[in-house]
Design a protein around this motif. Structure first.
Motif, PDB file in Angstrom:
ATOM      1  N   GLN A 119      -4.589   2.625   0.812  1.00  0.00           N
ATOM      2  CA  GLN A 119      -3.461   3.050   0.923  1.00  0.00           C
ATOM      3  C   GLN A 119      -2.894   3.928   2.247  1.00  0.00           C
ATOM      4  N   VAL A 120      -3.959   3.320   3.540  1.00  0.00           N
ATOM      5  CA  VAL A 120      -3.589   3.827   4.199  1.00  0.00           C
ATOM      6  C   VAL A 120      -2.410   2.926   4.959  1.00  0.00           C
ATOM      7  N   PHE A 121      -2.777   1.442   4.707  1.00  0.00           N
ATOM      8  CA  PHE A 121      -2.238   0.381   5.193  1.00  0.00           C
ATOM      9  C   PHE A 121      -0.615   0.650   4.542  1.00  0.00           C
ATOM     10  N   GLN A 122      -0.547   1.156   3.389  1.00  0.00           N
ATOM     11  CA  GLN A 122       1.499   0.581   2.752  1.00  0.00           C
ATOM     12  C   GLN A 122       1.856   2.546   3.642  1.00  0.00           C
ATOM     13  N   ASP A 123       1.026   3.113   4.109  1.00  0.00           N
ATOM     14  CA  ASP A 123       1.969   4.319   4.480  1.00  0.00           C
ATOM     15  C   ASP A 123       2.234   4.282   5.599  1.00  0.00           C
ATOM     16  N   LEU A 124       1.776   3.123   6.254  1.00  0.00           N
ATOM     17  CA  LEU A 124       1.467   3.216   7.771  1.00  0.00           C
ATOM     18  C   LEU A 124       3.036   1.547   7.423  1.00  0.00           C
ATOM     19  N   ALA A 125       2.632   0.929   7.100  1.00  0.00           N
ATOM     20  CA  ALA A 125       4.570   0.559   6.574  1.00  0.00           C
ATOM     21  C   ALA A 125       5.222   0.762   6.277  1.00  0.00           C
ATOM     22  N   ASN A 126       5.537   1.367   5.777  1.00  0.00           N
ATOM     23  CA  ASN A 126       6.090   2.564   4.990  1.00  0.00           C
ATOM     24  C   ASN A 126       6.869   3.446   6.046  1.00  0.00           C
ATOM     25  N   LYS A 127       5.783   4.296   7.405  1.00  0.00           N
ATOM     26  CA  LYS A 127       6.682   4.728   8.046  1.00  0.00           C
ATOM     27  C   LYS A 127       7.257   3.527   9.200  1.00  0.00           C
ATOM     28  N   GLU A 128       6.482   2.377   9.604  1.00  0.00           N
ATOM     29  CA  GLU A 128       7.045   1.531  10.369  1.00  0.00           C
ATOM     30  C   GLU A 128       8.480   1.151  10.071  1.00  0.00           C
ATOM     31  N   HIS A 129       8.759   1.426   8.437  1.00  0.00           N
ATOM     32  CA  HIS A 129      10.090   1.376   7.761  1.00  0.00           C
ATOM     33  C   HIS A 129      11.333   2.407   8.489  1.00  0.00           C
ATOM     34  N   GLN A 130      10.868   3.407   8.614  1.00  0.00           N
ATOM     35  CA  GLN A 130      11.708   4.336   9.105  1.00  0.00           C
ATOM     36  C   GLN A 130      11.858   3.973  10.647  1.00  0.00           C
ATOM     37  N   HIS A 131      11.020   4.172  11.045  1.00  0.00           N
ATOM     38  CA  HIS A 131      11.346   3.567  12.928  1.00  0.00           C
ATOM     39  C   HIS A 131      12.065   2.291  12.925  1.00  0.00           C
ATOM     40  N   ALA A 132      12.001   1.297  12.658  1.00  0.00           N
ATOM     41  CA  ALA A 132      12.888   0.017  12.216  1.00  0.00           C
ATOM     42  C   ALA A 132      14.594   0.452  11.829  1.00  0.00           C
ATOM     43  N   THR A 133      14.751   1.026  11.192  1.00  0.00           N
ATOM     44  CA  THR A 133      15.222   1.983  10.764  1.00  0.00           C
ATOM     45  C   THR A 133      16.349   2.788  11.907  1.00  0.00           C
ATOM     46  N   THR A 134      15.644   3.829  12.445  1.00  0.00           N
ATOM     47  CA  THR A 134      16.274   4.072  13.546  1.00  0.00           C
ATOM     48  C   THR A 134      16.868   3.440  14.707  1.00  0.00           C
ATOM     49  N   LEU A 135      16.018   2.381  14.860  1.00  0.00           N
ATOM     50  CA  LEU A 135      16.503   1.450  15.994  1.00  0.00           C
ATOM     51  C   LEU A 135      17.528   0.651  15.898  1.00  0.00           C
ATOM     52  N   GLU A 136      17.358   0.420  14.543  1.00  0.00           N
ATOM     53  CA  GLU A 136      18.826  -0.506  13.425  1.00  0.00           C
ATOM     54  C   GLU A 136      19.778   0.495  13.710  1.00  0.00           C
ATOM     55  N   GLY A 137      19.851   1.930  13.751  1.00  0.00           N
ATOM     56  CA  GLY A 137      20.975   2.530  13.673  1.00  0.00           C
ATOM     57  C   GLY A 137      21.402   2.920  15.794  1.00  0.00           C
TER      58      GLY A 137
END
Length: 152
Positions: free
Chosen positions: A39-57
């Motif tokens: 669950q820790v790793f899945q949560d981190l993957a989801n947060k990294e997705h948010q970061h990627a979306t911000t940078l893509e934006g």
């Protein structure tokens, strides 16, 4: 204000790191044996997705076409279930590698923050950097709670 070449390069580098983190943490979630660590790793993957979306934006808002530049890092390349079992990584090793990854990524954001001209972009990068430091704290606390990181 348009991105400087340096800002563009630093943001693209950090986006690359985010894509690698996403892929790594998704893989580690599938490899971990402890449900809490999964669950820790899945949560981190989801947060990294948010970061990627911000940078893509940021890149998109500044007219930078980043489509398919780094996307291969988030696309699975076949079934890894046989590989993961043959590699024999322990949950402690997965967490340790992830912690070192977060240290590196946070450092990379530090450079981007310090060399960013645009105040708004700098603030967004600082926010992501603080979250990356929080990811490292989560990993550290998980390791420490399992007795895998002793702070003598």
């Amino acid at each position: 204000m348009a991105l400087t070449n340096k800002e563009k390069t630093l943001i693209e580098d950090n986006l690359n790191a985010e894509y690698l983190c996403i892929r790594k943490y998704e893989q580690y979630a599938s490899m971990a044996s402890d449900p809490q660590i999964k669950q820790v790793f899945q949560d981190l993957a989801n947060k990294e997705h948010q970061h990627a979306t911000t940078l893509e934006g940021i890149l998109s808002q500044n007219g930078v076409n980043n489509q398919n530049i780094f996307k291969s890092f988030t696309t699975p390349q076949g079934d890894s279930s046989n590989v993961q079992s043959s590699l024999g990584f322990t949950d402690a090793q997965l967490l340790n590698d992830a912690l070192y990854t977060e240290k590196h990524v946070s450092s990379s954001y530090n450079n981007a923050v310090l060399e960013s001209v645009d105040t708004n972009i700098r603030q967004q990068l600082q926010h992501i950097q603080q979250e990356e430091q929080g990811h490292a704290e989560t990993l550290f606390k998980t390791m420490n709670s399992k007795g895998w990181y002793d702070v003598q």
